[in-house]
Write a protein that holds these residues in place. Structure first.
Motif, mmCIF file in Angstrom:
data_model
loop_
_atom_site.group_PDB
_atom_site.id
_atom_site.type_symbol
_atom_site.label_atom_id
_atom_site.label_comp_id
_atom_site.label_asym_id
_atom_site.label_seq_id
_atom_site.Cartn_x
_atom_site.Cartn_y
_atom_site.Cartn_z
ATOM 1 N N VAL A 50 -4.007 39.775 18.404
ATOM 2 C CA VAL A 50 -2.999 39.021 17.658
ATOM 3 C C VAL A 50 -1.692 38.988 18.439
ATOM 4 C CG1 VAL A 50 -1.533 39.049 15.602
ATOM 5 C CG2 VAL A 50 -4.006 39.394 15.372
ATOM 6 N N LEU A 51 -1.255 40.142 18.923
ATOM 7 C CA LEU A 51 0.006 40.212 19.665
ATOM 8 C C LEU A 51 -0.048 39.343 20.922
ATOM 9 C CD1 LEU A 51 0.798 44.035 19.422
ATOM 10 C CD2 LEU A 51 1.936 42.191 18.197
ATOM 11 N N LYS A 52 -1.150 39.439 21.664
ATOM 12 C CA LYS A 52 -1.263 38.669 22.910
ATOM 13 C C LYS A 52 -1.287 37.166 22.623
ATOM 14 C CE LYS A 52 -1.826 38.413 27.400
ATOM 15 N NZ LYS A 52 -1.955 36.963 27.601
ATOM 16 N N THR A 53 -1.928 36.757 21.538
ATOM 17 C CA THR A 53 -1.976 35.335 21.196
ATOM 18 C C THR A 53 -0.586 34.810 20.850
ATOM 19 O OG1 THR A 53 -4.234 35.609 20.336
ATOM 20 C CG2 THR A 53 -3.031 33.632 19.668
ATOM 21 N N VAL A 54 0.186 35.603 20.129
ATOM 22 C CA VAL A 54 1.548 35.192 19.775
ATOM 23 C C VAL A 54 2.428 35.136 21.025
ATOM 24 C CG1 VAL A 54 3.626 35.817 18.469
ATOM 25 C CG2 VAL A 54 1.363 36.079 17.419
ATOM 26 N N ILE A 55 2.261 36.109 21.914
ATOM 27 C CA ILE A 55 3.009 36.093 23.182
ATOM 28 C C ILE A 55 2.702 34.815 23.963
ATOM 29 C CG2 ILE A 55 3.127 37.163 25.477
ATOM 30 C CD1 ILE A 55 2.824 39.882 24.062
ATOM 31 N N THR A 58 9.643 41.428 21.753
ATOM 32 C CA THR A 58 11.061 41.610 21.420
ATOM 33 C C THR A 58 11.930 40.675 22.247
ATOM 34 O OG1 THR A 58 10.699 43.936 20.826
ATOM 35 C CG2 THR A 58 12.956 43.274 21.340
ATOM 36 N N GLN A 59 11.623 40.582 23.535
ATOM 37 C CA GLN A 59 12.389 39.708 24.414
ATOM 38 C C GLN A 59 12.115 38.242 24.120
ATOM 39 O OE1 GLN A 59 14.811 40.465 26.563
ATOM 40 N NE2 GLN A 59 15.068 38.257 26.887
ATOM 41 N N LEU A 60 10.850 37.915 23.860
ATOM 42 C CA LEU A 60 10.495 36.524 23.603
ATOM 43 C C LEU A 60 11.094 36.011 22.297
ATOM 44 C CD1 LEU A 60 6.756 36.428 24.741
ATOM 45 C CD2 LEU A 60 8.687 35.237 25.799
ATOM 46 N N GLN A 61 11.229 36.890 21.313
ATOM 47 C CA GLN A 61 11.864 36.447 20.065
ATOM 48 C C GLN A 61 13.301 35.999 20.321
ATOM 49 O OE1 GLN A 61 12.773 39.438 17.153
ATOM 50 N NE2 GLN A 61 12.950 37.967 15.469
ATOM 51 N N ILE A 62 13.999 36.712 21.168
ATOM 52 C CA ILE A 62 15.369 36.341 21.517
ATOM 53 C C ILE A 62 15.383 34.971 22.197
ATOM 54 C CG2 ILE A 62 17.371 36.949 22.925
ATOM 55 C CD1 ILE A 62 16.550 39.900 22.576
ATOM 56 N N GLU A 63 14.453 34.765 23.132
ATOM 57 C CA GLU A 63 14.385 33.490 23.841
ATOM 58 C C GLU A 63 14.024 32.342 22.890
ATOM 59 O OE1 GLU A 63 15.334 33.168 26.976
ATOM 60 O OE2 GLU A 63 15.776 35.313 26.922
ATOM 61 N N MET A 64 13.124 32.602 21.946
ATOM 62 C CA MET A 64 12.758 31.572 20.974
ATOM 63 C C MET A 64 13.943 31.226 20.080
ATOM 64 S SD MET A 64 9.516 30.571 21.308
ATOM 65 C CE MET A 64 8.761 30.130 19.739
ATOM 66 N N PHE A 65 14.741 32.232 19.742
ATOM 67 C CA PHE A 65 15.922 31.957 18.925
ATOM 68 C C PHE A 65 16.942 31.132 19.702
ATOM 69 C CE2 PHE A 65 20.191 32.937 17.395
ATOM 70 C CZ PHE A 65 20.065 32.593 16.054
ATOM 71 N N LYS A 66 17.148 31.480 20.961
ATOM 72 C CA LYS A 66 18.081 30.714 21.785
ATOM 73 C C LYS A 66 17.633 29.264 21.927
ATOM 74 C CE LYS A 66 19.751 34.568 24.656
ATOM 75 N NZ LYS A 66 19.749 35.143 26.034
#
Length: 332
Positions: free
Chosen positions: A315-320, A121-129
């Motif tokens: 899957v989740l860890k790989t995306v993180i 959730t936090q990383l998605q925000i950072e990727m958007f920024k």
């Protein structure tokens, strides 16, 4: 300069530069080295440049038509079948080395699932920024758990920032275009995420096995796909590709569970059973796909899927890891 003057005289006031900012007439010497660089960098055997002197327009036109005719004749005379691949089936042996039976308890799963989803959730925000677009592709055996993995992934994401594309057989419109066209049209905007449930790799799997693509079409697709993914990567898109691996016995168990459960019967079809009968052919195609299209910019992650808890967390860890790596690269 003579041609420009001639046009101005012939057309009078109707003559005007459509885009004065790109007018070459005043900066011929500045444009010239860029054209030379373009010609040199993009001249290939399959798509050669033909340099034609245009001092005499009639001679130039004749040469243009001659080059076109020569190219058509060459294409018509080309052999239908490409050169055979010298590699053997043993070269494409990935899945036999995968132990699909990775264990994970329900308690461990719940604990790590919450942790990973909060991180995403936090990383998605950072990727958007950072305005980094993401493409995530899922492939795997029927009943391997692609849908469940995608649901756990998207549960952590803001719905405004991602789109899931379920890929089925191309429709009437899509069949009129190159097979990659429908995927280009679904690329994410900067900072957004495109998730594909089935992908462009259908070209070298189902289309290969079922005969929807001719041998020369699916055989050249490996390089076509790598070129496409390279272009995406160079554009700044982060790419993750997952193959969910289960063994044949586990698939049978899941098929029977679905058939016995009224709430899941819609998930099992005659086509699933028919595809199961072609397990060996699909396994050979998958092995070749994994070997020939695994690259540094778009690597495959094979997910051990007999235990759904383990598969979803991997899957989740790989995306993180992907998000953290791309954010670090962006800051360099």
């Amino acid at each position: 300069k003579k041609n420009i003057a001639k046009n101005a005289k012939t057309l009078g006031k109707a003559w005007r530069d459509l885009n004065p900012a790109l007018d070459e007439s005043e900066d011929y010497d500045k444009f010239l080295p860029h054209y030379e660089k373009m010609l040199e960098a993009t001249d290939t055997v399959n798509a050669p440049w033909h340099l034609i002197a245009d001092d005499d327009p009639r001679s130039a036109r004749l040469e243009v038509f001659t080059k076109i005719a020569d190219a058509i004749e060459k294409a018509v005379q080309m052999p239908v079948e490409p050169a055979s691949d010298k590699r053997t089936a043993a070269t494409y042996d990935v899945l036999s080395k995968i132990d699909a039976n990775k264990e994970l308890t329900k308690e461990e799963y719940k604990e790590k699932l919450d942790k990973y989803q909060k991180k995403l959730t936090q990383l998605q925000i950072e990727m958007f920024k950072a305005q980094i677009p993401v493409v995530i592709g899922f492939e795997g055996w029927d009943a391997a758990g692609k849908g469940g993995a995608i649901r756990r992934l998207t549960a952590a994401l803001d719905p405004l920032g991602f789109h899931v594309h379920p890929i089925a057989a191309p429709n009437v419109v899509e069949k009129q275009f190159h097979y990659q066209w429908r995927f280009w049209t679904k690329l994410p905007q900067p900072g957004n995420i495109a998730i594909f449930d089935r992908t462009w790799y259908g070209r070298v799997m189902v289309e290969r096995i079922e005969g929807f693509a001719k041998p020369q079409e699916w055989q050249r697709a490996y390089d076509e796909i790598k070129d496409m993914e390279a272009q995406w990567s160079e554009h700044g898109i982060a790419i993750a590709k997952f193959w969910l691996q289960i063994d044949k016995d586990e698939q049978l168990r899941r098929f029977n569970d679905r058939q016995a459960d009224p709430n899941k019967q819609w998930k099992i079809t005659d086509e699933d059973w028919r595809n199961r009968d072609k397990w060996d052919a699909y396994e050979a195609a998958v092995n070749e796909m994994l070997v020939r299209t695994d690259t540094s910019y778009a690597p495959w992650t094979v997910v051990e899927g007999n235990n759904k808890y383990y598969a979803r967390l991997k899957v989740l860890k790989t995306v993180i890891d992907l998000f953290e790596r791309k954010l670090a690269e962006k800051q360099q």
